[in-house]
Design a protein around this motif. Structure first.
Motif, PDB file in Angstrom:
ATOM      1  N   MET A   9       0.832  -1.206   0.000  1.00  0.00           N
ATOM      2  CA  MET A   9       0.000   0.000   0.000  1.00  0.00           C
ATOM      3  C   MET A   9       0.868   1.258   0.000  1.00  0.00           C
ATOM      4  O   MET A   9       0.583   2.231  -0.706  1.00  0.00           O
ATOM      5  CB  MET A   9      -0.943  -0.031   1.199  1.00  0.00           C
ATOM      6  N   ILE A  10       1.924   1.238   0.800  1.00  0.00           N
ATOM      7  CA  ILE A  10       2.814   2.396   0.857  1.00  0.00           C
ATOM      8  C   ILE A  10       3.544   2.587  -0.465  1.00  0.00           C
ATOM      9  O   ILE A  10       3.639   3.705  -1.002  1.00  0.00           O
ATOM     10  CB  ILE A  10       3.816   2.229   2.014  1.00  0.00           C
ATOM     11  N   ARG A  11       4.052   1.485  -1.024  1.00  0.00           N
ATOM     12  CA  ARG A  11       4.841   1.591  -2.259  1.00  0.00           C
ATOM     13  C   ARG A  11       3.993   1.852  -3.492  1.00  0.00           C
ATOM     14  O   ARG A  11       4.520   2.262  -4.536  1.00  0.00           O
ATOM     15  CB  ARG A  11       5.663   0.307  -2.434  1.00  0.00           C
ATOM     16  N   ALA A  12       2.679   1.630  -3.387  1.00  0.00           N
ATOM     17  CA  ALA A  12       1.790   1.944  -4.512  1.00  0.00           C
ATOM     18  C   ALA A  12       1.573   3.448  -4.645  1.00  0.00           C
ATOM     19  O   ALA A  12       1.111   3.922  -5.683  1.00  0.00           O
ATOM     20  CB  ALA A  12       0.441   1.242  -4.332  1.00  0.00           C
ATOM     21  N   GLN A  13       1.913   4.187  -3.587  1.00  0.00           N
ATOM     22  CA  GLN A  13       1.747   5.634  -3.615  1.00  0.00           C
ATOM     23  C   GLN A  13       3.051   6.315  -4.024  1.00  0.00           C
ATOM     24  O   GLN A  13       4.094   5.680  -4.153  1.00  0.00           O
ATOM     25  CB  GLN A  13       1.306   6.136  -2.232  1.00  0.00           C
ATOM     26  N   ALA A  14       2.967   7.618  -4.210  1.00  0.00           N
ATOM     27  CA  ALA A  14       4.172   8.400  -4.469  1.00  0.00           C
ATOM     28  C   ALA A  14       5.132   8.263  -3.294  1.00  0.00           C
ATOM     29  O   ALA A  14       4.727   7.974  -2.163  1.00  0.00           O
ATOM     30  CB  ALA A  14       3.802   9.863  -4.682  1.00  0.00           C
ATOM     31  N   THR A  15       6.397   8.482  -3.547  1.00  0.00           N
ATOM     32  CA  THR A  15       7.365   8.451  -2.465  1.00  0.00           C
ATOM     33  C   THR A  15       7.251   9.709  -1.621  1.00  0.00           C
ATOM     34  O   THR A  15       6.637  10.711  -2.029  1.00  0.00           O
ATOM     35  CB  THR A  15       8.803   8.368  -3.012  1.00  0.00           C
ATOM     36  N   ARG A  16       7.831   9.649  -0.447  1.00  0.00           N
ATOM     37  CA  ARG A  16       7.855  10.834   0.428  1.00  0.00           C
ATOM     38  C   ARG A  16       8.481  12.021  -0.307  1.00  0.00           C
ATOM     39  O   ARG A  16       7.975  13.146  -0.234  1.00  0.00           O
ATOM     40  CB  ARG A  16       8.646  10.499   1.698  1.00  0.00           C
ATOM     41  N   GLU A  17       9.564  11.769  -1.025  1.00  0.00           N
ATOM     42  CA  GLU A  17      10.256  12.840  -1.745  1.00  0.00           C
ATOM     43  C   GLU A  17       9.374  13.436  -2.846  1.00  0.00           C
ATOM     44  O   GLU A  17       9.382  14.653  -3.072  1.00  0.00           O
ATOM     45  CB  GLU A  17      11.559  12.305  -2.345  1.00  0.00           C
ATOM     46  N   GLN A  18       8.624  12.586  -3.532  1.00  0.00           N
ATOM     47  CA  GLN A  18       7.734  13.085  -4.586  1.00  0.00           C
ATOM     48  C   GLN A  18       6.630  13.968  -4.006  1.00  0.00           C
ATOM     49  O   GLN A  18       6.268  14.987  -4.595  1.00  0.00           O
ATOM     50  CB  GLN A  18       7.127  11.904  -5.346  1.00  0.00           C
ATOM     51  N   ARG A  19       6.096  13.573  -2.857  1.00  0.00           N
ATOM     52  CA  ARG A  19       5.065  14.408  -2.228  1.00  0.00           C
ATOM     53  C   ARG A  19       5.645  15.754  -1.806  1.00  0.00           C
ATOM     54  O   ARG A  19       5.029  16.805  -2.029  1.00  0.00           O
ATOM     55  CB  ARG A  19       4.442  13.686  -1.035  1.00  0.00           C
ATOM     56  N   LEU A  20       6.804  15.729  -1.185  1.00  0.00           N
ATOM     57  CA  LEU A  20       7.400  16.979  -0.726  1.00  0.00           C
ATOM     58  C   LEU A  20       7.736  17.903  -1.895  1.00  0.00           C
ATOM     59  O   LEU A  20       7.720  19.132  -1.747  1.00  0.00           O
ATOM     60  CB  LEU A  20       8.652  16.687   0.104  1.00  0.00           C
ATOM     61  N   SER A  21       8.013  17.333  -3.060  1.00  0.00           N
ATOM     62  CA  SER A  21       8.374  18.153  -4.225  1.00  0.00           C
ATOM     63  C   SER A  21       7.202  18.980  -4.747  1.00  0.00           C
ATOM     64  O   SER A  21       7.426  19.961  -5.465  1.00  0.00           O
ATOM     65  CB  SER A  21       8.927  17.269  -5.344  1.00  0.00           C
ATOM     66  N   VAL A  22       5.965  18.602  -4.430  1.00  0.00           N
ATOM     67  CA  VAL A  22       4.803  19.368  -4.898  1.00  0.00           C
ATOM     68  C   VAL A  22       4.265  20.297  -3.816  1.00  0.00           C
ATOM     69  O   VAL A  22       3.281  21.008  -4.036  1.00  0.00           O
ATOM     70  CB  VAL A  22       3.667  18.449  -5.393  1.00  0.00           C
ATOM     71  N   ALA A  23       4.898  20.322  -2.650  1.00  0.00           N
ATOM     72  CA  ALA A  23       4.362  21.062  -1.503  1.00  0.00           C
ATOM     73  C   ALA A  23       4.681  22.550  -1.570  1.00  0.00           C
ATOM     74  O   ALA A  23       5.800  22.949  -1.899  1.00  0.00           O
ATOM     75  CB  ALA A  23       4.916  20.480  -0.210  1.00  0.00           C
ATOM     76  N   ASP A  24       3.689  23.354  -1.232  1.00  0.00           N
ATOM     77  CA  ASP A  24       3.911  24.766  -0.916  1.00  0.00           C
ATOM     78  C   ASP A  24       4.067  24.936   0.585  1.00  0.00           C
ATOM     79  O   ASP A  24       4.790  25.813   1.054  1.00  0.00           O
ATOM     80  CB  ASP A  24       2.737  25.616  -1.404  1.00  0.00           C
ATOM     81  N   ASP A  25       3.347  24.110   1.341  1.00  0.00           N
ATOM     82  CA  ASP A  25       3.388  24.141   2.796  1.00  0.00           C
ATOM     83  C   ASP A  25       3.502  22.711   3.300  1.00  0.00           C
ATOM     84  O   ASP A  25       2.998  21.778   2.670  1.00  0.00           O
ATOM     85  CB  ASP A  25       2.118  24.786   3.373  1.00  0.00           C
ATOM     86  N   ILE A  26       4.150  22.530   4.461  1.00  0.00           N
ATOM     87  CA  ILE A  26       4.361  21.195   5.018  1.00  0.00           C
ATOM     88  C   ILE A  26       4.038  21.201   6.508  1.00  0.00           C
ATOM     89  O   ILE A  26       4.451  22.110   7.237  1.00  0.00           O
ATOM     90  CB  ILE A  26       5.828  20.740   4.836  1.00  0.00           C
ATOM     91  N   ILE A  27       3.270  20.213   6.952  1.00  0.00           N
ATOM     92  CA  ILE A  27       3.092  19.928   8.370  1.00  0.00           C
ATOM     93  C   ILE A  27       3.771  18.596   8.645  1.00  0.00           C
ATOM     94  O   ILE A  27       3.415  17.581   8.043  1.00  0.00           O
ATOM     95  CB  ILE A  27       1.605  19.842   8.764  1.00  0.00           C
ATOM     96  N   THR A  28       4.755  18.595   9.533  1.00  0.00           N
ATOM     97  CA  THR A  28       5.421  17.349   9.907  1.00  0.00           C
ATOM     98  C   THR A  28       4.693  16.749  11.099  1.00  0.00           C
ATOM     99  O   THR A  28       4.651  17.340  12.180  1.00  0.00           O
ATOM    100  CB  THR A  28       6.898  17.615  10.264  1.00  0.00           C
ATOM    101  N   ASN A  29       4.099  15.587  10.891  1.00  0.00           N
ATOM    102  CA  ASN A  29       3.239  14.973  11.913  1.00  0.00           C
ATOM    103  C   ASN A  29       3.924  13.747  12.517  1.00  0.00           C
ATOM    104  O   ASN A  29       3.464  12.622  12.382  1.00  0.00           O
ATOM    105  CB  ASN A  29       1.888  14.586  11.296  1.00  0.00           C
ATOM    106  N   ASP A  30       5.040  13.984  13.196  1.00  0.00           N
ATOM    107  CA  ASP A  30       5.754  12.883  13.834  1.00  0.00           C
ATOM    108  C   ASP A  30       5.782  12.999  15.353  1.00  0.00           C
ATOM    109  O   ASP A  30       6.544  12.303  16.018  1.00  0.00           O
ATOM    110  CB  ASP A  30       7.189  12.791  13.297  1.00  0.00           C
ATOM    111  N   GLY A  31       4.920  13.872  15.876  1.00  0.00           N
ATOM    112  CA  GLY A  31       4.869  14.067  17.320  1.00  0.00           C
ATOM    113  C   GLY A  31       3.460  13.888  17.848  1.00  0.00           C
ATOM    114  O   GLY A  31       2.615  13.260  17.201  1.00  0.00           O
TER     115      GLY A  31
END
Length: 208
Positions: free
Chosen positions: A159-181
């Motif tokens: 399921m994870i690999r069927a989606q875009a990679t983390r890097e690909q998602r970040l490349s289209v971002a204007d804004d980012i929320i990091t949700n690791d906390g």
């Protein structure tokens, strides 16, 4: 009517729903692609008829609707089947989201689109003004997915690999929320973005 639209995206189990919930609490209209994807293949819709034509009647459950768990297992094991299903559903979903956002109350609206990066910005260029990505490390994404869905690790990775990679998602971002906390850390992040989006919407001329 809203004349400014934010695309909200992120990988599976990244916490998009938590971010979406906080924008809703601030009075922002959110059109959800997952909801639209269910609606466009409800019993009696042209979308479901096309799915049955493509995959056969065994994709239907006892209630006459699409058997989603069975279809999910099928498409994540077969990339060709996944692309065929997406070709049926995604154009209908994009049209539904655009209509909903353009008719929404308020200065701006949000379109929650999990697979935004997969389609690319060009697919939404006519009506999406800005892209917000909810980001999370892949290891944490996997941990959350296993806990949330109760699936085995093999399916989770598919399921994870069927989606875009983390890097690909970040490349289209204007804004980012990091949700690791902790989840309450999302509150100030969303509040800050809400103020920014209101200002951007107010500074953007309404279409004639």
């Amino acid at each position: 009517m809203a004349h400014y639209t934010i695309a909200l995206t992120g990988g599976i189990a990244s916490g998009k729903s938590e971010v979406e919930r906080r924008f809703r609490a601030l009075g922002v209209y959110v059109a959800d692609a997952d909801v639209a994807a269910r609606e466009v293949v409800e019993p009696g819709t042209p979308g479901l008829a096309e799915v049955v034509e493509a995959f056969g009647p065994d994709v239907l459950g006892a209630d006459g609707g699409m058997d989603r768990p069975a279809m999910r297992r099928r498409v994540f094991a077969d990339a060709t089947a996944r692309l065929r299903l997406e070709a049926i559903i995604h154009p209908r979903v994009r049209a539904a989201l655009r209509t909903a956002c353009e008719a929404a109350p308020g200065s701006y609206a949000i379109a929650a689109i999990p697979l935004f990066a997969e389609a690319g910005r060009d697919a939404y260029a006519a009506w999406v003004d800005r892209v917000l990505v909810v980001d999370v490390p892949v290891e944490l994404q996997l941990e959350r997915l296993l806990r949330r869905d109760g699936i085995d690790e093999t399916l989770a990775w598919r399921m994870i690999r069927a989606q875009a990679t983390r890097e690909q998602r970040l490349s289209v971002a204007d804004d980012i929320i990091t949700n690791d906390g902790p989840l309450d850390a999302l509150d100030p992040a969303v509040a800050t973005l809400h103020a920014r989006y209101l200002a951007l919407a107010h500074a953007t001329p309404r279409p004639l």
